[in-house]
Scaffold this motif. Structure first.
Motif: not given
Length: 299
Positions: A81-94
């Motif tokens: 997965e693209w790192s930026f998508t992972k980063s945004r996913s982590l932010d929403l998960l939190k």
């Protein structure tokens, strides 16, 4: 295959439709649409769904939250997965975990066992230590805060199960290194504030005077000496209003001068005093902070 302009149009359409569904109150249709869109082959669509869910988080039902958490984990665990998508996913998960404020962090009975729970903590910790992407590292540290908190709750503050907390607090300290960028240091203080807020809001769990609570307070205190004014003020505002229970926030220098008395009061019990002594011996950080405190107390 859609060209760039068509992908952008698709993303804008998803934006409009998701906002409409969320405001319509049609839970079933909203869930179907989110599930369809978040599985899109086009990253612009996935990012748009994540963005809108973050912006409209108060409109998300429990069923939508469960669905999102499930798919966000799939994105985070996908190595390609693209790192930026992972980063945004982590932010929403939190944000979803904090919004729900539920001890059932997995949101799924099948995933509520300790093995799965600890696996997720390990995944986030591993990303912090191995990822080359600064945003992913920072978002992982913040996302870990509610996980570590809920983990402590599950263990009922068992001192023999200090491992995950110790790894997390070490990363918090490591991010708060003077040589690190502002983003790393801000992720560190935000992570501390997140977990301390959870400890304060759930007083019945008796985190006060625990080693976990004390470690977080001392780490937060160190930010009063940060080179950046924003981080000093973040620390000062939280300590003065949330920990010292003042009705107004005070300047960092005032917090520093009153910190010793605050700590004496906070750890006044016999058990609390033992914890305080242990922390003073265990954390080199406190020794460094104490040197700075002596300099500031002369001001």
């Amino acid at each position: 295959e859609l060209n760039g302009a068509k992908q952008l149009s698709l993303s804008i359409s998803c934006d409009i439709l998701l906002i409409h569904y969320l405001h319509s109150g049609d839970g079933g249709t909203t869930i179907d649409f989110i599930e369809f869109a978040i599985n899109s082959d086009y990253f612009e669509v996935v990012l748009k769904i994540i963005e809108i869910c973050n912006l409209k988080i108060e409109y998300l039902s429990n069923d939508i939250v469960k669905l999102l958490i499930e798919y966000l984990w799939k994105i985070i665990l996908n190595e390609s997965e693209w790192s930026f998508t992972k980063s945004r996913s982590l932010d929403l998960l939190k944000n979803l975990l904090l919004m729900n404020n539920s001890l059932d962090i997995s949101q799924n009975e099948e995933d509520s066992d300790d093995d799965d729970f600890t696996k997720k903590i390990n995944v986030l910790t591993q990303l912090i230590e191995e990822s080359d992407n600064e945003d992913i590292k920072c978002n992982c540290l913040e996302t870990l805060s509610p996980f570590i908190y809920y983990y402590l709750v599950k263990l009922e503050l068992d001192d023999n199960k200090f491992g995950f907390f110790k790894k997390w607090i070490k990363n918090v300290e490591r991010f708060n290194n003077d040589d690190n960028s502002f983003n790393f240091r801000k992720a560190s203080i935000k992570s501390l504030i997140l977990i301390l807020n959870l400890m304060i809001e759930n007083k019945e769990l008796k985190f006060e005077s625990s080693e976990y609570y004390g470690s977080c307070i001392f780490q937060l205190f160190s930010f009063l000496f940060d080179d950046d004014e924003e981080l000093r003020n973040m620390s000062s505002v939280f300590i003065s209003k949330k920990l010292m229970n003042l009705k107004f926030s005070v300047l960092p220098i005032s917090v520093i001068k009153n910190f010793n008395q605050f700590i004496e009061d906070e750890f006044a019990s016999e058990e609390g005093f033992k914890v305080l002594l242990k922390l003073m011996k265990s954390y080199n950080l406190f020794n460094e902070v104490n040197k700075n405190y002596e300099n500031f107390s002369k001001l």
